[in-house]
Write an enzyme that holds these catalytic residues in place. Structure first.
Site, mmCIF file in Angstrom:
data_model
loop_
_atom_site.group_PDB
_atom_site.id
_atom_site.type_symbol
_atom_site.label_atom_id
_atom_site.label_comp_id
_atom_site.label_asym_id
_atom_site.label_seq_id
_atom_site.Cartn_x
_atom_site.Cartn_y
_atom_site.Cartn_z
ATOM 1 N N GLU A 133 0.820 -1.216 0.000
ATOM 2 C CA GLU A 133 0.000 0.000 0.000
ATOM 3 C C GLU A 133 0.854 1.267 0.000
ATOM 4 O O GLU A 133 0.393 2.333 0.413
ATOM 5 C CB GLU A 133 -0.927 -0.025 1.214
ATOM 6 C CG GLU A 133 -1.871 -1.216 1.231
ATOM 7 C CD GLU A 133 -2.632 -1.331 2.532
ATOM 8 O OE1 GLU A 133 -3.555 -0.534 2.744
ATOM 9 O OE2 GLU A 133 -2.296 -2.217 3.339
ATOM 10 N N SER B 154 -6.601 -2.811 2.558
ATOM 11 C CA SER B 154 -6.988 -2.240 1.261
ATOM 12 C C SER B 154 -7.434 -3.282 0.247
ATOM 13 O O SER B 154 -7.259 -3.096 -0.961
ATOM 14 C CB SER B 154 -5.835 -1.402 0.679
ATOM 15 O OG SER B 154 -5.641 -0.234 1.432
ATOM 16 N N TYR C 132 -9.203 2.907 -4.939
ATOM 17 C CA TYR C 132 -8.292 4.022 -5.145
ATOM 18 C C TYR C 132 -8.274 4.577 -6.563
ATOM 19 O O TYR C 132 -7.408 5.388 -6.894
ATOM 20 C CB TYR C 132 -6.873 3.608 -4.712
ATOM 21 C CG TYR C 132 -6.824 3.203 -3.260
ATOM 22 C CD1 TYR C 132 -7.112 4.124 -2.260
ATOM 23 C CD2 TYR C 132 -6.546 1.893 -2.880
ATOM 24 C CE1 TYR C 132 -7.096 3.756 -0.929
ATOM 25 C CE2 TYR C 132 -6.522 1.517 -1.541
ATOM 26 C CZ TYR C 132 -6.797 2.458 -0.580
ATOM 27 O OH TYR C 132 -6.781 2.099 0.743
ATOM 28 N N ARG D 229 -11.469 2.605 10.935
ATOM 29 C CA ARG D 229 -12.568 2.385 9.992
ATOM 30 C C ARG D 229 -12.905 0.905 9.997
ATOM 31 O O ARG D 229 -12.025 0.062 9.793
ATOM 32 C CB ARG D 229 -12.173 2.824 8.585
ATOM 33 C CG ARG D 229 -13.376 2.940 7.631
ATOM 34 C CD ARG D 229 -12.963 3.052 6.182
ATOM 35 N NE ARG D 229 -12.518 1.754 5.669
ATOM 36 C CZ ARG D 229 -11.284 1.494 5.274
ATOM 37 N NH1 ARG D 229 -10.351 2.424 5.314
ATOM 38 N NH2 ARG D 229 -10.971 0.289 4.835
ATOM 39 N N ASP E 104 -15.100 -2.229 8.382
ATOM 40 C CA ASP E 104 -15.746 -2.636 7.136
ATOM 41 C C ASP E 104 -16.734 -3.767 7.406
ATOM 42 O O ASP E 104 -16.463 -4.674 8.199
ATOM 43 C CB ASP E 104 -14.693 -3.094 6.127
ATOM 44 C CG ASP E 104 -13.752 -1.968 5.729
ATOM 45 O OD1 ASP E 104 -14.171 -0.791 5.799
ATOM 46 O OD2 ASP E 104 -12.601 -2.259 5.348
ATOM 47 N N GLU F 243 -13.527 -6.417 9.264
ATOM 48 C CA GLU F 243 -12.215 -6.069 9.818
ATOM 49 C C GLU F 243 -12.228 -4.644 10.326
ATOM 50 O O GLU F 243 -13.107 -3.845 9.987
ATOM 51 C CB GLU F 243 -11.108 -6.241 8.775
ATOM 52 C CG GLU F 243 -11.235 -5.345 7.565
ATOM 53 C CD GLU F 243 -10.112 -5.571 6.567
ATOM 54 O OE1 GLU F 243 -8.944 -5.381 6.944
ATOM 55 O OE2 GLU F 243 -10.405 -5.924 5.418
ATOM 56 N N ASN G 115 -9.692 -1.309 10.503
ATOM 57 C CA ASN G 115 -8.478 -0.687 9.974
ATOM 58 C C ASN G 115 -7.998 0.379 10.949
ATOM 59 O O ASN G 115 -8.693 1.368 11.188
ATOM 60 C CB ASN G 115 -8.763 -0.050 8.616
ATOM 61 C CG ASN G 115 -9.265 -1.056 7.599
ATOM 62 O OD1 ASN G 115 -8.498 -1.727 6.936
ATOM 63 N ND2 ASN G 115 -10.589 -1.176 7.486
ATOM 64 N N GLY H 165 -7.154 5.283 5.412
ATOM 65 C CA GLY H 165 -6.620 6.177 4.394
ATOM 66 C C GLY H 165 -7.082 7.610 4.570
ATOM 67 O O GLY H 165 -8.163 7.879 5.094
#
Length: 307
Positions: free
Chosen positions: A17, A143, A213, A252, A254, A270, A272, A276
């Site tokens: 990443e 990601s 992205y 964050r 998900d 998961e 994070n 980002g």
């Protein structure tokens, strides 16, 4: 007036990443300068500790994604150096980067997560670890790096062919989980408060690395159009996970949500710990929805690190 600080922004590194991290770091550095802080941008290499000792910042903004910036390695280094830094600490980072370990912590606390187990990649060529459709993903990447959805109609073969391109060619072990049909959701948590629920709608395929992205490949609906009880449950699950893992600053979470199952179809995938901060990233988008612009978000994250 905010006191002027010297902030080192750690970015780049050598994970899968890297490019996302460089984009996040550039945006963060620009925001910090607009706020009035002194900023030193560091593209992390093996001499990063020497560089940090040389500049002696007041605080480090960790804008790294993936390993070693998100798995506790860099956090441990910064702890040893006595430097304050943004986002979660060593223990929370080490747990959250490992999807199977995260399940072991969160599932007993009543947070619904998909079943599944870790498999040797080589075994996939002998037979399926779960009934199709199922998902294969690296245990400790973010990601959506290396995610594959294996279906009856997939071109991977049955069993998966040695020649088929997929994460089994890159990783010795993978996490196999049942595929949950329905919607892709995400919830940002800032200082222990959930900001919103966003539905992510890829224009083609699924929400993989490119969809995340590449501008135009995913539609973000913020706030998501969901039943009120599902919205509330997702936000509560995200906060509960943030707290249970011992996270700090911004995270964050998900989710997958299958409307056919109602509330029982909401699954946390998961957490994070280094979300980002690019122009397409979800935490800044949800913060903006809540009236927190990008610069104010960066300032909040720094303030959390100093606290």
């Amino acid at each position: 007036m905010t006191a002027r600080l010297h902030v080192a922004v750690l970015m780049g590194g050598w994970s899968n990443e890297r490019q996302v991290s460089l984009t996040s770091g550039a945006g963060i550095a620009a925001a910090l300068r607009r706020i009035g802080h002194k900023v030193t941008e560091i593209d992390m290499d093996r001499d990063v500790a020497l560089r940090l000792r040389e500049i002696a910042p007041d605080v480090v903004f960790n804008a790294l994604h993936g390993t070693p910036g998100e798995d506790g390695t860099v956090q441990g280094m910064l702890d040893l150096m006595g430097l304050r830094y943004t986002h979660s600490g060593l223990t929370a980072s080490a747990i959250a980067i490992d999807k199977q370990l995260t399940k072991a912590i969160l599932a007993p606390r009543g947070i619904r997560m998909p079943g599944g187990h870790v498999v040797k990649s080589a075994s996939l060529h002998d037979g399926d670890p779960l009934p199709r459709p199922y998902v294969l993903k690296p245990v400790n990447e973010g990601s959506s790096v290396g995610v594959a959805i294996v279906t009856d109609a997939s071109n991977y073969g049955n069993p998966i062919a040695h020649s088929a391109e997929g994460p089994w060619q890159q990783f010795d072990e993978l996490l196999a989980e049942p595929f949950i049909a329905g919607k892709e959701l995400t919830v940002a948590v800032l200082d222990g408060e959930a900001l919103a629920v966003t539905e992510l709608m890829p224009t083609q395929g699924f929400y993989d690395y490119d969809a995340k992205y590449t501008d135009g490949l995913t539609v973000h609906q913020c706030p998501a159009e969901l039943p009120a009880d599902v919205t509330q449950a997702a936000m509560k699950m995200a906060v509960d996970a943030h707290i249970a893992l011992g996270c700090c600053g911004a995270t964050r979470s998900d989710f997958r949500y299958d409307p056919a199952q109602g509330l029982a179809g909401l699954y946390l995938l998961e957490v994070n710990t280094q979300p980002g901060m690019t122009p397409l990233s979800l935490v800044p988008e949800q913060a903006k929805y809540r009236g927190i612009d990008y610069d104010a978000l960066v300032a909040r994250i720094v303030a959390s690190a100093l606290a």
